[in-house]
Design an enzyme around this catalytic site. Structure first.
Site, PDB file in Angstrom:
ATOM      1  CD  GLU A   1      -8.694   1.339   7.828  1.00  0.00           C
ATOM      2  OE1 GLU A   1      -8.717   0.430   8.682  1.00  0.00           O
ATOM      3  OE2 GLU A   1      -8.072   2.395   7.994  1.00  0.00           O
TER       4      GLU A   1
ATOM      5  CG  ASN B   1      -8.863  -1.101  12.237  1.00  0.00           C
ATOM      6  OD1 ASN B   1      -7.939  -1.766  11.772  1.00  0.00           O
ATOM      7  ND2 ASN B   1      -9.332  -0.026  11.642  1.00  0.00           N
TER       8      ASN B   1
ATOM      9  CG  ASP C   1      -0.281  -0.398   2.515  1.00  0.00           C
ATOM     10  OD1 ASP C   1       0.958  -0.422   2.564  1.00  0.00           O
ATOM     11  OD2 ASP C   1      -1.002  -0.668   3.489  1.00  0.00           O
TER      12      ASP C   1
ATOM     13  CG  HIS D   1      -5.957  -1.970   8.944  1.00  0.00           C
ATOM     14  ND1 HIS D   1      -6.058  -0.818   9.691  1.00  0.00           N
ATOM     15  CD2 HIS D   1      -4.640  -2.090   8.662  1.00  0.00           C
ATOM     16  CE1 HIS D   1      -4.860  -0.273   9.841  1.00  0.00           C
ATOM     17  NE2 HIS D   1      -3.986  -1.034   9.231  1.00  0.00           N
TER      18      HIS D   1
HETATM   19  C1  GLP Z   1      -0.605   0.466   8.605  1.00  0.00           C
HETATM   20  C2  GLP Z   1      -0.259  -0.357   7.357  1.00  0.00           C
HETATM   21  C3  GLP Z   1      -0.436  -1.824   7.578  1.00  0.00           C
HETATM   22  C4  GLP Z   1       0.195  -2.210   8.900  1.00  0.00           C
HETATM   23  C5  GLP Z   1      -0.557  -1.559  10.020  1.00  0.00           C
HETATM   24  C6  GLP Z   1       0.041  -1.827  11.383  1.00  0.00           C
HETATM   25  O1  GLP Z   1      -1.789   1.171   8.552  1.00  0.00           O
HETATM   26  N1  GLP Z   1      -0.978   0.042   6.193  1.00  0.00           N
HETATM   27  O2  GLP Z   1       0.138  -2.548   6.494  1.00  0.00           O
HETATM   28  O3  GLP Z   1       0.150  -3.599   9.059  1.00  0.00           O
HETATM   29  O4  GLP Z   1      -0.714  -0.185   9.829  1.00  0.00           O
HETATM   30  O5  GLP Z   1       1.102  -0.975  11.649  1.00  0.00           O
HETATM   31  P1  GLP Z   1       2.177  -1.245  12.768  1.00  0.00           P
HETATM   32  O6  GLP Z   1       2.979  -2.374  12.276  1.00  0.00           O
HETATM   33  O7  GLP Z   1       2.976   0.033  12.843  1.00  0.00           O
HETATM   34  O8  GLP Z   1       1.431  -1.551  13.997  1.00  0.00           O
END
Ligand code: GLP
Length: 248
Positions: free
Chosen positions: A143, A136, A67, A138
């Site tokens: 989402e 959440n 992404d 995702h």
């Molecule tokens: C972001 C990314 C995800 C990631 C998630 C968790 O929004 N788009 O790919 O897995 O958040 O982030 P973190 O690893 O910093 O907890």
């Protein structure tokens, strides 16, 4: 689904790096699906070490990132382009022509998303997709409520995700509201999934993912339907699971 619980997050990172390195040694021209966020950072550090100290070769690897924020140029310090080059690509011998990250500045986002899907296909599909998970539930930027069959497209970020990601920006208002993300269906087409999580803040999301019913409210629950999914978590992220999973 294979659930591997480790005592701490350092071990999670090393285990994930080991799985990825094993694939890379077996198939040097593999197609990797990569993730951003704080979760894969330790794994990337370990991969850099394996490259520098043990000669792990990335020269033939093809990568696709999950992404990117819409509206952030690759030079922006919070763009996922910047993240990937700073935290992995510039330290290994990946061929820049083999790197694919969604273009948050694309003029025609729909056309870009279509092209991204075709490019994945043209490269033979993703062999191993690395995934983090949002608090959440995702995955990538799919989402809650995302279609479980969705493909690469633009998504609006939830308030929760903007709040969670605000720590990387000056304030919450600076977090982009839109992102380009591989779809849940795109992710599910990878031959193998590796979902990583650490910390108590992810415990509810991990419980839903591993033990809950499969539903669009928690897009990550879809991994239960994948034939080759491995979930590597630390004991804090595993703390709400009913079952005990011994892993390997
Ligand atoms: C972001 C990314 C995800 C990631 C998630 C968790 O929004 N788009 O790919 O897995 O958040 O982030 P973190 O690893 O910093 O907890």
């Amino acid at each position: 689904m294979l659930v591997v619980t480790k005592d701490n997050f350092d071990e999670v990172s090393k285990e994930a790096a080991k799985l990825l390195a094993t694939l890379l040694r077996r198939k040097p021209d593999c197609v990797l699906g990569l993730a951003t966020g704080s979760t894969p950072l330790g794994m990337y550090k370990e991969l850099i070490r394996l490259h520098k100290e043990e000669g792990l070769d990335f020269s033939k690897v093809i990568t696709f990132n999950l992404d990117e924020y819409v509206g952030l140029p690759p030079s922006h310090s919070q763009s996922y382009h910047y993240f990937m080059w700073e935290n992995l690509f510039k330290h290994i011998n990946v061929d820049p022509r083999h790197v694919h990250i969604p273009m948050g500045m694309a003029e025609n986002i729909d056309e870009f998303c279509q092209w991204y899907e075709e490019k994945i296909e043209e490269c033979g599909g993703i062999d191993l997709q690395i995934l983090g998970i949002g608090a959440n539930g995702h995955i990538a930027f799919n989402e809650p409520g995302s279609s479980l069959g969705s493909r690469t497209r633009i998504k609006t970020l939830s308030d929760k995700t903007c709040e969670d990601n605000a720590r990387f920006f000056e304030n919450k208002d600076e977090v982009p509201r839109y992102a380009i993300t591989m779809g849940v269906g795109t992710i599910m087409q990878a031959r193998e999934l590796l979902l990583m999580a650490g910390g108590a803040a992810k415990a509810d999301a991990i419980k839903a993912t591993v033990e809950g019913p499969v539903m669009a409210k928690y897009p990550a629950t879809i991994v239960q339907l994948h034939q080759f999914a491995t979930v590597v978590i630390d004991s804090a992220a595993a703390s709400k699971l009913d079952g005990s999973y011994s892993g390997f």
